[in-house]
Design a protein around this motif. Sequence first.
Motif, PDB file in Angstrom:
ATOM      1  N   UNK A 161       0.831  -1.208   0.000  1.00  0.00           N
ATOM      2  CA  UNK A 161       0.000   0.000   0.000  1.00  0.00           C
ATOM      3  C   UNK A 161       0.865   1.257   0.000  1.00  0.00           C
ATOM      4  N   UNK A 162       1.925   1.234   0.814  1.00  0.00           N
ATOM      5  CA  UNK A 162       2.805   2.406   0.907  1.00  0.00           C
ATOM      6  C   UNK A 162       3.611   2.615  -0.372  1.00  0.00           C
ATOM      7  N   UNK A 163       3.994   1.514  -1.027  1.00  0.00           N
ATOM      8  CA  UNK A 163       4.712   1.629  -2.302  1.00  0.00           C
ATOM      9  C   UNK A 163       3.837   2.319  -3.335  1.00  0.00           C
ATOM     10  N   UNK A 164       2.597   1.879  -3.458  1.00  0.00           N
ATOM     11  CA  UNK A 164       1.687   2.473  -4.442  1.00  0.00           C
ATOM     12  C   UNK A 164       1.449   3.946  -4.138  1.00  0.00           C
ATOM     13  N   UNK A 165       1.266   4.266  -2.866  1.00  0.00           N
ATOM     14  CA  UNK A 165       1.019   5.658  -2.487  1.00  0.00           C
ATOM     15  C   UNK A 165       2.220   6.544  -2.795  1.00  0.00           C
ATOM     16  N   UNK A 166       3.415   6.063  -2.423  1.00  0.00           N
ATOM     17  CA  UNK A 166       4.621   6.869  -2.640  1.00  0.00           C
ATOM     18  C   UNK A 166       4.958   6.988  -4.123  1.00  0.00           C
ATOM     19  N   UNK A 167       4.873   5.854  -4.859  1.00  0.00           N
ATOM     20  CA  UNK A 167       5.229   5.867  -6.285  1.00  0.00           C
ATOM     21  C   UNK A 167       4.283   6.741  -7.089  1.00  0.00           C
ATOM     22  N   UNK A 168       3.029   6.796  -6.676  1.00  0.00           N
ATOM     23  CA  UNK A 168       2.040   7.586  -7.416  1.00  0.00           C
ATOM     24  C   UNK A 168       2.328   9.084  -7.350  1.00  0.00           C
ATOM     25  N   UNK A 169       3.187   9.491  -6.403  1.00  0.00           N
ATOM     26  CA  UNK A 169       3.559  10.898  -6.286  1.00  0.00           C
ATOM     27  C   UNK A 169       4.784  11.252  -7.118  1.00  0.00           C
TER      28      UNK A 169
END
Length: 394
Positions: A137-145
């Motif tokens: 979840x954190x990977x997707x959130x961070x990468x999306x930025x």
Amino acid sequence: MNRYKVLWFDDKYEEYENDIDTAYQIGIELIGFKNAEEGLIELKNNYQEYDAVIVDGLFYDDSQQVGDPQATAFGKVAQTLRDLKLQGIIIPWFIYSGQPKFIKDKRDWIEVFRDTDFGDGKVYDKTDLKAFETLCDDIIEAASEINSTRIKHKYSNVFLLCNEAYLGTNLKRKLFEILGTVESEDDTLSTEDLFNPLRKVVETLITKMGDLNLLPKNIIESNGWITGSRLFISNLHNEYKHEQEFVPPIIAHTFHRLLDIIQDASHNEGNLKLNVDSYVSKNRSSYLYKSCVFQLLELMLWYKDLKDANPDLEKNKLLWKKLDTNEHDTNVFQGEIEQDANGNYHCGTNLFSYQTIHNKFELGTKVEITKTTRNTNERTKDFYQKFILEFRVL
């Protein structure tokens, strides 16, 4: 579903099949490396493909190392991520480890990397069954930025062409650079030096069409092949004609006009018709450049559909034919009076007598060529196959 590609440093990553499968189901592809040396080579060469990095606490320095993994490998990865950040390349990174030292201990060198602003460096406990789900979840959130990830997702249909089946993997980095400029919020960006990469992409597209026999190889193998290819695709070449419509008129028009601009912009001297370089150096707007990029993207997607619909190389030769060339050719050809960087007046691949045009007709004058002969001039025949004998102004 958006896809995320993540580089994973872990000497035992192959043992985590459940994690790999779980990640894949939610759109994360994990690419594992057991040692820092090989993984960092991949990261440095293809950093634009990766949306995040996962690092184990202990893994190998290189492929030759045996025995217990060393903590020094972790430091090498962290330092490389720091170096990339200094180059403006931001890749979120996370620590996924079962080592108690990395989860509980306040080791100074880990805290230094964790607290810097060049990466996340968060620690996730492999012994916690819910930790991997949180990590994803954190990977997707961070990468999306990250800007590169947003570009990859926004233009995913175009990036599908960046493989050997279509336009080649080498195109991906160039495409990231081009689209990074397009997505820039600076509308006063200087674009003088940005048109040449567009021309390189068009050249790749033309070459690939030749490989598929969707464009005569004789044109590509001759001097002046860019102009010749442009005329062929627009069905304006005086030696070849389309047997059936496989290039929609709007695509032919877009291809012809786009090359007019980017060919002119790639030169800053000689007799230029549009003087693009001079214009963009004085007018600090990126709109002209961006309009060319979007036209290029449309051509790339058209090429994909064209290739998919025409896989048979022999049948592709039936889409066009070579015209009979008599000594005096009376095939009618229409176009505009142009002048190249060497001062030659021409209409497509047909050469005018210099004295016939100079100071008598303006560039851009529309003409119909009614009679030509073979050009035997050693200086110009590779660029202009025909010499104009008769023409009339339209």
